[in-house]
Design a protein around this motif. Structure first.
Motif, PDB file in Angstrom:
ATOM      1  N   LYS A   1      48.410  28.062-102.086  1.00  0.00           N
ATOM      2  CA  LYS A   1      48.833  28.517-103.409  1.00  0.00           C
ATOM      3  C   LYS A   1      48.092  29.813-103.745  1.00  0.00           C
ATOM      4  CE  LYS A   1      49.196  23.650-104.863  1.00  0.00           C
ATOM      5  NZ  LYS A   1      50.649  23.509-104.893  1.00  0.00           N
ATOM      6  N   ILE A   2      48.844  30.841-104.087  1.00  0.00           N
ATOM      7  CA  ILE A   2      48.269  32.127-104.466  1.00  0.00           C
ATOM      8  C   ILE A   2      48.650  32.428-105.906  1.00  0.00           C
ATOM      9  CG2 ILE A   2      48.169  34.600-103.991  1.00  0.00           C
ATOM     10  CD1 ILE A   2      48.859  33.997-101.093  1.00  0.00           C
ATOM     11  N   MET A   3      47.659  32.517-106.784  1.00  0.00           N
ATOM     12  CA  MET A   3      47.883  32.840-108.195  1.00  0.00           C
ATOM     13  C   MET A   3      47.501  34.298-108.442  1.00  0.00           C
ATOM     14  SD  MET A   3      48.520  29.647-108.696  1.00  0.00           S
ATOM     15  CE  MET A   3      48.098  28.105-107.885  1.00  0.00           C
ATOM     16  N   ILE A   4      48.308  34.974-109.231  1.00  0.00           N
ATOM     17  CA  ILE A   4      48.015  36.349-109.609  1.00  0.00           C
ATOM     18  C   ILE A   4      47.887  36.406-111.122  1.00  0.00           C
ATOM     19  CG2 ILE A   4      48.838  38.729-109.584  1.00  0.00           C
ATOM     20  CD1 ILE A   4      50.347  38.073-107.021  1.00  0.00           C
ATOM     21  N   GLN A   5      46.760  36.889-111.593  1.00  0.00           N
ATOM     22  CA  GLN A   5      46.488  36.878-113.035  1.00  0.00           C
ATOM     23  C   GLN A   5      45.594  38.057-113.396  1.00  0.00           C
ATOM     24  OE1 GLN A   5      45.436  33.056-114.979  1.00  0.00           O
ATOM     25  NE2 GLN A   5      43.639  34.108-115.777  1.00  0.00           N
ATOM     26  N   ASP A   6      45.743  38.541-114.598  1.00  0.00           N
ATOM     27  CA  ASP A   6      44.867  39.605-115.089  1.00  0.00           C
ATOM     28  C   ASP A   6      43.516  38.982-115.424  1.00  0.00           C
ATOM     29  OD1 ASP A   6      43.678  41.814-116.115  1.00  0.00           O
ATOM     30  OD2 ASP A   6      44.895  41.932-117.929  1.00  0.00           O
ATOM     31  N   THR A   7      42.632  38.926-114.440  1.00  0.00           N
ATOM     32  CA  THR A   7      41.338  38.275-114.616  1.00  0.00           C
ATOM     33  C   THR A   7      40.330  39.158-115.334  1.00  0.00           C
ATOM     34  OG1 THR A   7      40.549  39.083-112.465  1.00  0.00           O
ATOM     35  CG2 THR A   7      41.688  36.958-112.492  1.00  0.00           C
ATOM     36  N   GLY A   8      40.574  40.469-115.324  1.00  0.00           N
ATOM     37  CA  GLY A   8      39.625  41.387-115.949  1.00  0.00           C
ATOM     38  C   GLY A   8      38.416  41.664-115.086  1.00  0.00           C
ATOM     39  N   LEU A   9      38.414  41.153-113.863  1.00  0.00           N
ATOM     40  CA  LEU A   9      37.287  41.359-112.950  1.00  0.00           C
ATOM     41  C   LEU A   9      37.553  42.565-112.062  1.00  0.00           C
ATOM     42  CD1 LEU A   9      36.742  37.636-111.920  1.00  0.00           C
ATOM     43  CD2 LEU A   9      35.244  38.993-113.379  1.00  0.00           C
ATOM     44  N   SER A  10      36.568  43.437-111.957  1.00  0.00           N
ATOM     45  CA  SER A  10      36.728  44.645-111.163  1.00  0.00           C
ATOM     46  C   SER A  10      36.351  44.388-109.715  1.00  0.00           C
ATOM     47  CB  SER A  10      35.861  45.776-111.725  1.00  0.00           C
ATOM     48  OG  SER A  10      35.879  46.895-110.867  1.00  0.00           O
ATOM     49  N   SER A  11      37.165  44.911-108.805  1.00  0.00           N
ATOM     50  CA  SER A  11      36.862  44.778-107.383  1.00  0.00           C
ATOM     51  C   SER A  11      36.150  46.021-106.856  1.00  0.00           C
ATOM     52  CB  SER A  11      38.158  44.565-106.587  1.00  0.00           C
ATOM     53  OG  SER A  11      39.041  45.652-106.789  1.00  0.00           O
ATOM     54  N   GLY A  12      35.964  47.005-107.742  1.00  0.00           N
ATOM     55  CA  GLY A  12      35.356  48.251-107.313  1.00  0.00           C
ATOM     56  C   GLY A  12      33.866  48.336-107.561  1.00  0.00           C
ATOM     57  N   GLN A  13      33.299  47.293-108.173  1.00  0.00           N
ATOM     58  CA  GLN A  13      31.867  47.307-108.474  1.00  0.00           C
ATOM     59  C   GLN A  13      31.047  46.976-107.232  1.00  0.00           C
ATOM     60  OE1 GLN A  13      31.766  44.438-111.744  1.00  0.00           O
ATOM     61  NE2 GLN A  13      31.322  46.095-113.160  1.00  0.00           N
ATOM     62  N   SER A  14      29.866  47.575-107.165  1.00  0.00           N
ATOM     63  CA  SER A  14      28.941  47.246-106.082  1.00  0.00           C
ATOM     64  C   SER A  14      28.252  45.927-106.408  1.00  0.00           C
ATOM     65  CB  SER A  14      27.894  48.352-105.938  1.00  0.00           C
ATOM     66  OG  SER A  14      27.053  48.390-107.094  1.00  0.00           O
ATOM     67  N   GLU A  15      27.558  45.399-105.414  1.00  0.00           N
ATOM     68  CA  GLU A  15      26.816  44.149-105.634  1.00  0.00           C
ATOM     69  C   GLU A  15      25.785  44.317-106.740  1.00  0.00           C
ATOM     70  OE1 GLU A  15      23.674  41.539-103.038  1.00  0.00           O
ATOM     71  OE2 GLU A  15      25.560  42.079-102.060  1.00  0.00           O
ATOM     72  N   LYS A  16      25.109  45.458-106.779  1.00  0.00           N
ATOM     73  CA  LYS A  16      24.102  45.726-107.807  1.00  0.00           C
ATOM     74  C   LYS A  16      24.740  45.762-109.186  1.00  0.00           C
ATOM     75  CE  LYS A  16      20.521  49.036-109.206  1.00  0.00           C
ATOM     76  NZ  LYS A  16      19.856  50.339-108.890  1.00  0.00           N
ATOM     77  N   GLN A  17      25.882  46.432-109.317  1.00  0.00           N
ATOM     78  CA  GLN A  17      26.559  46.518-110.608  1.00  0.00           C
ATOM     79  C   GLN A  17      27.022  45.147-111.085  1.00  0.00           C
ATOM     80  OE1 GLN A  17      29.520  49.435-109.332  1.00  0.00           O
ATOM     81  NE2 GLN A  17      28.623  50.986-110.686  1.00  0.00           N
ATOM     82  N   ARG A  18      27.496  44.328-110.171  1.00  0.00           N
ATOM     83  CA  ARG A  18      27.993  43.006-110.540  1.00  0.00           C
ATOM     84  C   ARG A  18      26.890  42.105-111.057  1.00  0.00           C
ATOM     85  NH1 ARG A  18      30.569  43.340-105.512  1.00  0.00           N
ATOM     86  NH2 ARG A  18      29.302  41.644-104.666  1.00  0.00           N
ATOM     87  N   HIS A  19      25.637  42.369-110.650  1.00  0.00           N
ATOM     88  CA  HIS A  19      24.546  41.478-111.034  1.00  0.00           C
ATOM     89  C   HIS A  19      23.623  42.058-112.115  1.00  0.00           C
ATOM     90  CE1 HIS A  19      25.818  39.673-107.176  1.00  0.00           C
ATOM     91  NE2 HIS A  19      25.455  38.557-107.764  1.00  0.00           N
ATOM     92  N   GLU A  20      24.023  43.163-112.712  1.00  0.00           N
ATOM     93  CA  GLU A  20      23.228  43.686-113.820  1.00  0.00           C
ATOM     94  C   GLU A  20      23.261  42.703-114.982  1.00  0.00           C
ATOM     95  OE1 GLU A  20      24.794  47.517-114.702  1.00  0.00           O
ATOM     96  OE2 GLU A  20      23.773  48.514-113.032  1.00  0.00           O
ATOM     97  N   ARG A  21      22.107  42.498-115.574  1.00  0.00           N
ATOM     98  CA  ARG A  21      21.973  41.475-116.602  1.00  0.00           C
ATOM     99  C   ARG A  21      22.898  41.731-117.796  1.00  0.00           C
ATOM    100  NH1 ARG A  21      16.722  40.545-120.444  1.00  0.00           N
ATOM    101  NH2 ARG A  21      17.599  38.839-121.684  1.00  0.00           N
ATOM    102  N   GLU A  22      23.084  43.007-118.162  1.00  0.00           N
ATOM    103  CA  GLU A  22      23.848  43.350-119.353  1.00  0.00           C
ATOM    104  C   GLU A  22      25.321  42.941-119.250  1.00  0.00           C
ATOM    105  OE1 GLU A  22      21.912  45.386-117.660  1.00  0.00           O
ATOM    106  OE2 GLU A  22      20.187  45.514-119.036  1.00  0.00           O
ATOM    107  N   VAL A  23      25.843  42.836-118.041  1.00  0.00           N
ATOM    108  CA  VAL A  23      27.272  42.544-117.888  1.00  0.00           C
ATOM    109  C   VAL A  23      27.538  41.073-117.577  1.00  0.00           C
ATOM    110  CG1 VAL A  23      27.662  44.883-117.054  1.00  0.00           C
ATOM    111  CG2 VAL A  23      27.319  43.037-115.399  1.00  0.00           C
ATOM    112  N   GLN A  24      26.478  40.279-117.461  1.00  0.00           N
ATOM    113  CA  GLN A  24      26.645  38.912-116.974  1.00  0.00           C
ATOM    114  C   GLN A  24      27.464  38.018-117.896  1.00  0.00           C
ATOM    115  OE1 GLN A  24      25.915  37.790-113.777  1.00  0.00           O
ATOM    116  NE2 GLN A  24      25.787  40.023-113.759  1.00  0.00           N
TER     117      GLN A  24
END
Length: 339
Positions: free
Chosen positions: A136-159
């Motif tokens: 099953k493949i669901m497509i949805q506007d998750t609002g999650l960016s695939s262009g962020q680096s690992e560091k950007q994804r783990h910044e405390r301010e965006v958690q």
């Protein structure tokens, strides 16, 4: 005189009615009665009724022997071929596995969908014995960016925002893919590229409500802890949470906010027994095995601060509140993609 007028009026009305009828049949296409479809009474198709006895669903230490169905769920922001290759190495019978994915409805999501679909079709169009039970493949506007680096994804301010969106995506995937015969749900992050082939058998053998593996990264010959969301709570963390607003979340792994929780990532013993168990208060989802009944009973991923926890850590809290037990395997490793 009045009787005459009445009869005259009636006659005129009949004449008009006959004229209208004549015109109708003159200009209306004729219908062949031999081709006309007569309405038939629909018979109830007994095969369209599916009855499931939920009491017969088992989730046991002998999952493979009991042919218990496993649902593997992976939110995908990037498609890693290594993830898919590792998935295909799993030794659990594929006819007992259903795969569920949720992808972002973005330009990047289109490419992810194309790559994932090609990978899936290469298997599902192959020999029946090698196919998964369902995908099953669901497509949805998750609002999650695939262009962020690992560091950007783990910044405390965006958690808070990021993990709220991730929790929403997880819930949407769970509600859409969970079937009436599912015994186990394996949450496997799409950037997990190496696990033991016997991952499902290894984790179900403990017969625990919630069980998480320890996630590391390979950096050369060195093994480095990656996931810090699996922990035992501390008095310091509880004190910090007691002073927080109900809308705040207490995060793990940030120097500026030490919680002094016991982190499973720090308890790995390279020479230790892989079957060592420890009770946990928080979990990550890199490789998380959950009995389906835990989800059916209402334990999901909170999109809002739940006891000052969110997403996977909030899920662990919710499961505990529902009287389910949460465990981790400090010496059983899975490996995250090394960016």
């Amino acid at each position: 005189m009045r009787a005459y007028n009445k009869s005259r009026i009636v006659g005129q009305l009949l004449f008009v009615a006959l004229g209208i009828t004549f015109i109708y049949y003159l200009f209306t296409p004729s219908v062949s009665h031999s081709n006309a479809v007569k309405p038939k009474a629909r018979k109830a198709d007994i095969n369209s009724i599916n009855v499931y006895d939920m009491n017969e669903i088992t989730a046991s230490a002998n999952a493979r022997e009991n042919k218990e169905e496993v649902l593997i769920l992976s939110p995908i922001a990037r498609f890693y071929p290594e993830y898919w290759k590792n998935l295909l190495k799993l030794s659990y019978p594929r006819n007992l596995i259903t795969l569920g994915f949720i992808l972002p409805s973005t330009r990047d999501g289109t490419k992810i969908h194309r790559d994932l679909r090609a990978a899936v079709q290469s298997v599902q169009k192959g020999p029946i014995s090698e196919r998964f039970a369902d995908v099953k493949i669901m497509i949805q506007d998750t609002g999650l960016s695939s262009g962020q680096s690992e560091k950007q994804r783990h910044e405390r301010e965006v958690q808070k925002e990021r993990r709220s969106k991730l929790a929403s995506a997880r819930n949407a995937l769970l509600f859409s893919a969970l079937g009436p015969k599912t015994s186990w749900v394996l949450w496997l992050d799409s950037d997990i590229i190496e696990t033991p082939p016997t991952l499902i058998e290894d984790m179900t053998q403990f017969n625990k409500d919630v069980l998480v593996a320890n996630c590391f990264q390979r950096k050369g010959e060195k093994l480095v802890p990656y996931d810090y969301n699996s922990w035992i709570d501390s008095n310091v963390a509880k004190e910090l949470a007691s002073k927080m607003s109900k809308d705040d979340i207490l995060l793990e792994g940030y120097i500026e906010l030490p919680t002094y929780r016991t982190l499973m990532a720090h308890l790995h013993d390279e020479n230790g027994d892989q079957k060592t168990l420890m009770r946990l208060d928080g979990v990550g989802t890199t490789a998380l095995m959950v009995k389906a009944e835990v989800h059916r009973d209402g334990a999901v991923f909170p999109t809002f601060p739940f006891y000052n926890l969110i997403e996977s850590e909030g899920f662990a809290k919710m499961a505990t509140r529902l009287n389910y037990e949460v465990f981790g395997l400090p010496n059983y490793l899975v490996f995250h993609y090394n960016e």
